[in-house]
Design an enzyme around this catalytic site. Structure first.
Site, PDB file in Angstrom:
ATOM      1  N   GLY A  40      -3.605   0.958  11.911  1.00 23.42           N
ATOM      2  CA  GLY A  40      -5.010   0.566  11.873  1.00 23.42           C
ATOM      3  C   GLY A  40      -5.957   1.735  11.970  1.00 23.42           C
ATOM      4  O   GLY A  40      -7.172   1.569  11.896  1.00 23.42           O
ATOM      5  N   GLY A  41      -5.412   2.939  12.137  1.00 19.39           N
ATOM      6  CA  GLY A  41      -6.253   4.120  12.302  1.00 19.39           C
ATOM      7  C   GLY A  41      -7.190   4.357  11.141  1.00 19.39           C
ATOM      8  O   GLY A  41      -8.387   4.607  11.329  1.00 19.39           O
ATOM      9  N   PHE A  42      -6.683   4.247   9.907  1.00 16.63           N
ATOM     10  CA  PHE A  42      -7.516   4.493   8.739  1.00 16.63           C
ATOM     11  C   PHE A  42      -8.680   3.514   8.691  1.00 16.63           C
ATOM     12  O   PHE A  42      -9.830   3.898   8.426  1.00 16.63           O
ATOM     13  CB  PHE A  42      -6.679   4.384   7.459  1.00 16.63           C
ATOM     14  CG  PHE A  42      -7.480   4.558   6.196  1.00 16.63           C
ATOM     15  CD1 PHE A  42      -7.762   5.823   5.720  1.00 16.63           C
ATOM     16  CD2 PHE A  42      -7.949   3.457   5.491  1.00 16.63           C
ATOM     17  CE1 PHE A  42      -8.507   5.994   4.554  1.00 16.63           C
ATOM     18  CE2 PHE A  42      -8.684   3.620   4.327  1.00 16.63           C
ATOM     19  CZ  PHE A  42      -8.966   4.888   3.868  1.00 16.63           C
TER      20      PHE A  42
ATOM     21  N   GLY B 143      -4.227  11.179   5.546  1.00 19.15           N
ATOM     22  CA  GLY B 143      -5.479  11.862   5.257  1.00 19.15           C
ATOM     23  C   GLY B 143      -5.565  12.506   3.894  1.00 19.15           C
ATOM     24  O   GLY B 143      -6.344  13.448   3.718  1.00 19.15           O
TER      25      GLY B 143
ATOM     26  N   ASP C  88       2.355   3.822  -0.668  1.00 22.65           N
ATOM     27  CA  ASP C  88       1.715   2.507  -0.665  1.00 22.65           C
ATOM     28  C   ASP C  88       0.302   2.663  -1.197  1.00 22.65           C
ATOM     29  O   ASP C  88      -0.297   3.735  -1.098  1.00 22.65           O
ATOM     30  CB  ASP C  88       1.659   1.919   0.749  1.00 22.65           C
ATOM     31  CG  ASP C  88       0.477   2.476   1.546  1.00 22.65           C
ATOM     32  OD1 ASP C  88      -0.580   1.819   1.603  1.00 22.65           O
ATOM     33  OD2 ASP C  88       0.598   3.596   2.090  1.00 22.65           O
TER      34      ASP C  88
ATOM     35  N   CYS D 166       8.438  -8.127 -17.210  1.00 20.00           N
ATOM     36  CA  CYS D 166       7.867  -8.921 -16.113  1.00 20.00           C
ATOM     37  C   CYS D 166       7.574 -10.338 -16.602  1.00 20.00           C
ATOM     38  O   CYS D 166       7.505 -10.602 -17.811  1.00 20.00           O
ATOM     39  CB  CYS D 166       6.604  -8.258 -15.557  1.00 20.00           C
ATOM     40  SG  CYS D 166       5.109  -8.496 -16.556  1.00 20.00           S
TER      41      CYS D 166
ATOM     42  N   ASP E   8       0.879  -0.255   9.260  1.00 20.20           N
ATOM     43  CA  ASP E   8       0.187   0.961   9.679  1.00 20.20           C
ATOM     44  C   ASP E   8      -0.484   0.696  11.025  1.00 20.20           C
ATOM     45  O   ASP E   8      -0.535  -0.432  11.503  1.00 20.20           O
ATOM     46  CB  ASP E   8      -0.815   1.425   8.627  1.00 20.20           C
ATOM     47  CG  ASP E   8      -1.929   0.423   8.372  1.00 20.20           C
ATOM     48  OD1 ASP E   8      -2.069  -0.522   9.166  1.00 20.20           O
ATOM     49  OD2 ASP E   8      -2.647   0.588   7.388  1.00 20.20           O
TER      50      ASP E   8
ATOM     51  N   ASP F 199      -3.411   7.568  14.811  1.00 20.55           N
ATOM     52  CA  ASP F 199      -3.901   8.928  14.594  1.00 20.55           C
ATOM     53  C   ASP F 199      -5.373   8.886  14.233  1.00 20.55           C
ATOM     54  O   ASP F 199      -5.929   7.824  13.969  1.00 20.55           O
ATOM     55  CB  ASP F 199      -3.112   9.614  13.476  1.00 20.55           C
ATOM     56  CG  ASP F 199      -3.271   8.873  12.150  1.00 20.55           C
ATOM     57  OD1 ASP F 199      -3.419   7.629  12.173  1.00 20.55           O
ATOM     58  OD2 ASP F 199      -3.262   9.530  11.094  1.00 20.55           O
TER      59      ASP F 199
ATOM     60  N   CYS G 170       4.497 -10.564 -19.079  1.00 21.58           N
ATOM     61  CA  CYS G 170       4.716 -10.054 -20.441  1.00 21.58           C
ATOM     62  C   CYS G 170       5.733 -10.880 -21.217  1.00 21.58           C
ATOM     63  O   CYS G 170       5.681 -10.944 -22.452  1.00 21.58           O
ATOM     64  CB  CYS G 170       5.147  -8.587 -20.386  1.00 21.58           C
ATOM     65  SG  CYS G 170       3.802  -7.470 -19.921  1.00 21.58           S
TER      66      CYS G 170
ATOM     67  N   HIS H 179       2.075  -8.269 -13.265  1.00 20.81           N
ATOM     68  CA  HIS H 179       2.386  -7.173 -14.185  1.00 20.81           C
ATOM     69  C   HIS H 179       2.186  -5.807 -13.529  1.00 20.81           C
ATOM     70  O   HIS H 179       3.056  -4.933 -13.642  1.00 20.81           O
ATOM     71  CB  HIS H 179       1.524  -7.251 -15.442  1.00 20.81           C
ATOM     72  CG  HIS H 179       1.662  -6.020 -16.285  1.00 20.81           C
ATOM     73  ND1 HIS H 179       2.740  -5.795 -17.118  1.00 20.81           N
ATOM     74  CD2 HIS H 179       0.885  -4.895 -16.372  1.00 20.81           C
ATOM     75  CE1 HIS H 179       2.617  -4.611 -17.698  1.00 20.81           C
ATOM     76  NE2 HIS H 179       1.496  -4.046 -17.261  1.00 20.81           N
TER      77      HIS H 179
ATOM     78  N   CYS I 172       7.849  -4.507 -21.642  1.00 19.24           N
ATOM     79  CA  CYS I 172       7.901  -4.901 -20.224  1.00 19.24           C
ATOM     80  C   CYS I 172       8.603  -6.245 -20.077  1.00 19.24           C
ATOM     81  O   CYS I 172       8.383  -7.169 -20.874  1.00 19.24           O
ATOM     82  CB  CYS I 172       6.485  -4.989 -19.660  1.00 19.24           C
ATOM     83  SG  CYS I 172       6.407  -5.514 -17.938  1.00 19.24           S
TER      84      CYS I 172
END
Length: 368
Positions: free
Chosen positions: A93-95, A213, A263, A303, A91, A144, A306, A332, A301
Site C-alpha cells: 500500500g506504500g505507493f 520507484g 505487474d 485468445c 503490495d 516503503d 480473437c 485480449h 492470436c
C-alpha cells in the site's frame, strides 16, 4: 526454496526460473495481472486463468479501506474470498499512500484520510505487515516510502534510509511462515543510493527483492539505467520483481537486465478505453476505420476474443457503450501480455532472447 534458476541467457542478463509458493509454481519471467480490489476489472477469475495468468496482484491499501482485512480473513483469506486458487501477491500500500495529496509522513509511518469517511488512518511497517498477514497472500511486500520523481538527492537519501529502517521493522513484524516477504529497493535515480539500499536489504536476507520507484514518470531510458545498476546487486538465487511496470518495451528491456516478475494495470486500463495490443503496435478500436473491419484484433492470436469476434464487432460494442466491450478487450490484452511472457521464456530457454527482443520491438514499435 522459493526460487530455482533454470537458465541464464548467454548474451544478456535475462533469466529463466521457477518461483515456488503454497498455491503453486510460477514460471518466470512472468507478468502479474492486477486485481486491485480483489477483482480483475471486467474479467472473472476463470477468464483470467484462461489467459495464462499464473499469479495475480491485489492492493493492500484499497482492501484495508474496503472491505477491511478482518472481513477477508473471516471469509477464509484472499484466495477463498475472491475465488482464485493460484498464487497471489499483495503490495504494502506504500505507493498508493504516498500518492495521496493529503498525507503526513513521519519517521514512524504515514497519516492519511479515509477516502470516503475522512477518518484519519495511520499506517506503519508493523500495521502494513499485519494487514497483509490477515489477507493471506503468498507473497507480501515491505512498507516503503515511494520517492517521487523528480526529487533532490538529499530527500532521496533520507527517504532511502527510512525505507531501510522500515524494512527491518517489517521483517521483525512478519510472523506467518506460509508467506514470503520481499524487500523493496528504493533510491530514486541515484546509483549510489540504489546500490546501498540493495546491499543493506540483502544483508537482511529476504526471500525475494523488488525494485520500486521506477513507475513514477522517469521514462524508459531512466528505467533502463536504474534497473541496470540495481539488479546486479541482488542475489542470483532470489526472485527479482520490478513494481508497476509496464509497457511491453519496458518489460523486454527489464528482462534483459535480469528481472523476473512484473505487474501493471495497463492491459486492463487500456482495454477499457478501446486500446488493444498487437504485435504490430497498439490500435484504438473506436477509430472509424474499424467499423467494417472483419479481421480479429490479432490474426494469429488464440485468445477467446480473437477466436470468436472481429474488430468491427468490438468497434460496435465500444460505440454502443456495451459492458462486453471492456470484457472482450481485457481478455485480449491480458492474453497478449501473458503470451509475450511465454514467448520470452521460450526464447531464453533456446538461447535466443536477444533476437526475440529485437524482432518483437522492430514490429511492435513500428506500428506503435
Amino acid at each position: 526454496m522459493i526460487f530455482r534458476l533454470l537458465k541464464k541467457d548467454a548474451k544478456t542478463q535475462a533469466r529463466r526460473g521457477t518461483v515456488y509458493t503454497p498455491h503453486g509454481e510460477i514460471q518466470t519471467p512472468i507478468f502479474m495481472p492486477v486485481a486491485t480490489h480483489a477483482a480483475m476489472k471486467a474479467m472473472t477469475p476463470l477468464q483470467v486463468q484462461e489467459t495464462g495468468a499464473q499469479i495475480i496482484l491485489s492492493n493492500t491499501y484499497h482492501l484495508h479501506l474496503h472491505p477491511g482485512e478482518a472481513l477477508v480473513e473471516k471469509a477464509g483469506g484472499l484466495h477463498r474470498f475472491m475465488g482464485w486458487d493460484g498464487p497471489i501477491l499483495t503490495d504494502s500500500g506504500g505507493f498508493q499512500v504516498f500518492s495521496l495529496p493529503k498525507k503526513r509522513i513521519t519517521e514512524e509511518g504515514v497519516f492519511f484520510k479515509h477516502e470516503d469517511t475522512g477518518e484519519e488512518i495511520f499506517l506503519d511497517p508493523a500495521r502494513a505487515i499485519g494487514i497483509q498477514e490477515a489477507l493471506g497472500a503468498d507473497i507480501i511486500m515491505n512498507f516503503d516510502e515511494c520517492i517521487p520523481y523528480p526529487c533532490d538527492k538529499s530527500y532521496a537519501e533520507r527517504s532511502t534510509e527510512k525505507t531501510l529502517r522500515w524494512a527491518k521493522q517489517c521483517k521483525e513484524a512478519h510472523t506467518r511462515k506460509d508467506q514470503y516477504l520481499f524487500g523493496i529497493v528504493q533510491g530514486s535515480v541515484f546509483e549510489d543510493l540504489r546500490k546501498r539500499c540493495a546491499k543493506e536489504l540483502v544483508k537482511m536476507d529476504f526471500p525475494g527483492y523488488a525494485i520500486g520507484g521506477v513507475s513514477v514518470g522517469e521514462g524508459l531510458e531512466l528505467l533502463k539505467q536504474v534497473v541496470g545498476y540495481t539488479a546486479p546487486h541482488l542475489p542470483e538465487d532470489k526472485p527479482r520483481y520490478l513494481m508497476g511496470v509496464g509497457l511491453p518495451e519496458d518489460i523486454l528491456e527489464s528482462v534483459e537486465r535480469g528481472v523476473d516478475m512484473f505487474d501493471c494495470v495497463i492491459p486492463t486500463r487500456y482495454a477499457r478505453s478501446a486500446t488493444l495490443f498487437t504485435n504490430r503496435g497498439r490500435i484504438r478500436l473506436t477509430n472509424k476505420n474499424y467499423r467494417r473491419d472483419f479481421y480479429p484484433i490479432e490474426p494469429n492470436c488464440d485468445c477467446y476474443t480473437c477466436r470468436n469476434f472481429t474488430r468491427a464487432y468490438l468497434h460496435h460494442l465500444f460505440t454502443a457503450n456495451e459492458v462486453l466491450s471492456a470484457i472482450l478487450a481485457s481478455i485480449h490484452n491480458v492474453h497478449f501480455y501473458l503470451n509475450m511472457m511465454a514467448e520470452i521464456r521460450r526464447a531464453i530457454e533456446d538461447g535466443k532472447f536477444k533476437e526475440y527482443k529485437e524482432n518483437f520491438l522492430a514490429s511492435y514499435l513500428k506500428g506503435k
